[in-house]
Design an enzyme around this catalytic site. Sequence first.
Site, PDB file in Angstrom:
ATOM      1  N   ASN A   1       0.054 -20.282  26.831  1.00 12.33           N
ATOM      2  CA  ASN A   1       0.344 -19.229  25.138  1.00 12.33           C
ATOM      3  C   ASN A   1       1.625 -18.107  25.644  1.00 12.33           C
ATOM      4  O   ASN A   1       2.037 -18.329  24.348  1.00 12.33           O
ATOM      5  CB  ASN A   1      -1.026 -18.946  25.000  1.00 12.33           C
ATOM      6  CG  ASN A   1      -1.907 -20.287  24.377  1.00 12.33           C
ATOM      7  OD1 ASN A   1      -1.529 -21.040  24.130  1.00 12.33           O
ATOM      8  ND2 ASN A   1      -3.097 -20.116  24.055  1.00 12.33           N
TER       9      ASN A   1
ATOM     10  N   TYR B   1       6.775 -15.778  24.950  1.00 10.45           N
ATOM     11  CA  TYR B   1       8.308 -15.545  25.587  1.00 10.45           C
ATOM     12  C   TYR B   1       9.107 -15.431  25.452  1.00 10.45           C
ATOM     13  O   TYR B   1      10.065 -15.060  24.650  1.00 10.45           O
ATOM     14  CB  TYR B   1       7.636 -15.140  27.218  1.00 10.45           C
ATOM     15  CG  TYR B   1       6.266 -14.127  27.886  1.00 10.45           C
ATOM     16  CD1 TYR B   1       5.994 -13.032  27.262  1.00 10.45           C
ATOM     17  CD2 TYR B   1       6.127 -14.878  28.619  1.00 10.45           C
ATOM     18  CE1 TYR B   1       5.110 -12.506  27.839  1.00 10.45           C
ATOM     19  CE2 TYR B   1       4.875 -14.017  29.337  1.00 10.45           C
ATOM     20  CZ  TYR B   1       4.240 -12.940  28.502  1.00 10.45           C
ATOM     21  OH  TYR B   1       3.373 -12.372  29.484  1.00 10.45           O
TER      22      TYR B   1
ATOM     23  N   ASN C   1      -0.110 -21.407  32.078  1.00 13.58           N
ATOM     24  CA  ASN C   1      -0.236 -19.823  31.438  1.00 13.58           C
ATOM     25  C   ASN C   1       0.690 -20.855  29.928  1.00 13.58           C
ATOM     26  O   ASN C   1       1.304 -19.756  29.229  1.00 13.58           O
ATOM     27  CB  ASN C   1       0.197 -18.712  31.063  1.00 13.58           C
ATOM     28  CG  ASN C   1      -1.199 -17.762  29.704  1.00 13.58           C
ATOM     29  OD1 ASN C   1      -1.455 -18.464  28.670  1.00 13.58           O
ATOM     30  ND2 ASN C   1      -1.043 -16.753  30.341  1.00 13.58           N
TER      31      ASN C   1
ATOM     32  N   GLY D   1       0.084  -8.955  17.436  1.00 14.09           N
ATOM     33  CA  GLY D   1       1.262  -8.493  17.275  1.00 14.09           C
ATOM     34  C   GLY D   1       1.529  -7.684  18.627  1.00 14.09           C
ATOM     35  O   GLY D   1       2.701  -6.687  18.508  1.00 14.09           O
TER      36      GLY D   1
ATOM     37  N   GLY E   1       1.079  -7.663  21.758  1.00 16.94           N
ATOM     38  CA  GLY E   1       1.939  -8.266  23.387  1.00 16.94           C
ATOM     39  C   GLY E   1       2.852  -7.876  22.730  1.00 16.94           C
ATOM     40  O   GLY E   1       4.198  -7.981  23.544  1.00 16.94           O
TER      41      GLY E   1
ATOM     42  N   ILE F   1       1.891  -7.053  31.838  1.00 11.46           N
ATOM     43  CA  ILE F   1       1.550  -6.587  30.752  1.00 11.46           C
ATOM     44  C   ILE F   1       0.085  -7.569  30.144  1.00 11.46           C
ATOM     45  O   ILE F   1       0.127  -8.405  30.272  1.00 11.46           O
ATOM     46  CB  ILE F   1       2.885  -6.775  29.613  1.00 11.46           C
ATOM     47  CG1 ILE F   1       2.667  -7.038  28.110  1.00 11.46           C
ATOM     48  CG2 ILE F   1       3.443  -8.972  30.017  1.00 11.46           C
ATOM     49  CD1 ILE F   1       4.014  -6.400  27.784  1.00 11.46           C
ATOM     50  N   PHE F   2      -0.175  -6.137  29.710  1.00 11.50           N
ATOM     51  CA  PHE F   2      -2.007  -7.160  28.990  1.00 11.50           C
ATOM     52  C   PHE F   2      -2.563  -5.457  28.217  1.00 11.50           C
ATOM     53  O   PHE F   2      -2.718  -4.853  27.996  1.00 11.50           O
ATOM     54  CB  PHE F   2      -2.887  -6.824  30.937  1.00 11.50           C
ATOM     55  CG  PHE F   2      -4.134  -7.118  30.420  1.00 11.50           C
ATOM     56  CD1 PHE F   2      -4.677  -8.975  30.318  1.00 11.50           C
ATOM     57  CD2 PHE F   2      -5.124  -6.269  29.976  1.00 11.50           C
ATOM     58  CE1 PHE F   2      -5.982  -9.146  30.144  1.00 11.50           C
ATOM     59  CE2 PHE F   2      -6.401  -6.894  30.001  1.00 11.50           C
ATOM     60  CZ  PHE F   2      -6.987  -8.160  29.764  1.00 11.50           C
ATOM     61  N   VAL F   3      -2.919  -7.427  27.017  1.00 10.17           N
ATOM     62  CA  VAL F   3      -3.729  -6.652  25.978  1.00 10.17           C
ATOM     63  C   VAL F   3      -5.046  -7.281  26.234  1.00 10.17           C
ATOM     64  O   VAL F   3      -5.634  -8.126  26.060  1.00 10.17           O
ATOM     65  CB  VAL F   3      -2.903  -7.410  25.319  1.00 10.17           C
ATOM     66  CG1 VAL F   3      -4.022  -6.914  23.518  1.00 10.17           C
ATOM     67  CG2 VAL F   3      -1.797  -7.128  24.907  1.00 10.17           C
TER      68      VAL F   3
ATOM     69  N   ARG G   1      -3.272 -11.141  19.799  1.00 18.50           N
ATOM     70  CA  ARG G   1      -2.759 -12.438  18.769  1.00 18.50           C
ATOM     71  C   ARG G   1      -3.209 -11.377  16.999  1.00 18.50           C
ATOM     72  O   ARG G   1      -3.183 -12.151  16.573  1.00 18.50           O
ATOM     73  CB  ARG G   1      -3.342 -13.374  18.101  1.00 18.50           C
ATOM     74  CG  ARG G   1      -3.767 -14.419  19.517  1.00 18.50           C
ATOM     75  CD  ARG G   1      -4.527 -16.084  18.954  1.00 18.50           C
ATOM     76  NE  ARG G   1      -4.612 -16.797  19.875  1.00 18.50           N
ATOM     77  CZ  ARG G   1      -3.471 -18.019  20.925  1.00 18.50           C
ATOM     78  NH1 ARG G   1      -2.522 -16.899  19.414  1.00 18.50           N
ATOM     79  NH2 ARG G   1      -3.721 -17.915  21.789  1.00 18.50           N
TER      80      ARG G   1
END
Length: 227
Positions: A184, A189, A182, A153, A155, A143-145, A151
């Site tokens: 953050n 999560y 990681n 919303g 994700g 899962i990647f943005v 930041r």
Amino acid sequence: MAAPANPTTFSGEVWAELRLADARDVPHIHRLIHQMAEFELLTDLFAATQELLTSTLFPSPAPPPFTSFTALILDVSTDPLVPDPASTIASRRLDLSASPLADPEAAGFASPRGGGRVTAGFVICFPNYSTFLSKPGLYIEDIFVRAPWRRRGLGRMMLSGVAGRAAELGMGRVEWVVLDWNKNAIDFYEGMGADVLPQWRICRLTGAALDKYKGNQEAAADGKAAE
């Protein structure tokens, strides 16, 4: 509706959609995987090709979504995106009036679906199984943005969309892994209600370590020794 002030800046209302991917999205998926490998400091493991992605993610005939490897694409647009019941997993509207967003790669990530869409992220998931629950589950491989769109919303929208679909299908759980450095992501999560399980470790056979088992040679040798 506010158009970008220039080809790389988004302001005002922006629409986001998580949708089912198709083979036309492979070039963007390939680039996104490489960007993810760079972020995770794992480019030495990156060996994906567009040809392999096409053949493994988009076989013909295609199985129903979420019953095999399923690729999802996050698109954004300054034009309203009308949800398509056949392909839309989640959608939302962003208001960037107070914080315009610069995306230097917007042109390079123009969606093959056109309409001013820009690809901003992706998800790849597939079913697994829990013997303890006696139910299928869903495993999120990636899962990647992209960096400019974090930041915002998105994700949360992506993960919520996948989890919601798993719940609707009667699955018992959704799982994924996160790098231990990681913080953050771990905090994010946990904030979404996920349990991070430090007592479990990933075990992996790959490359030469996997190839040596071709033909089940060790099992055959053990069988002969037992005769």
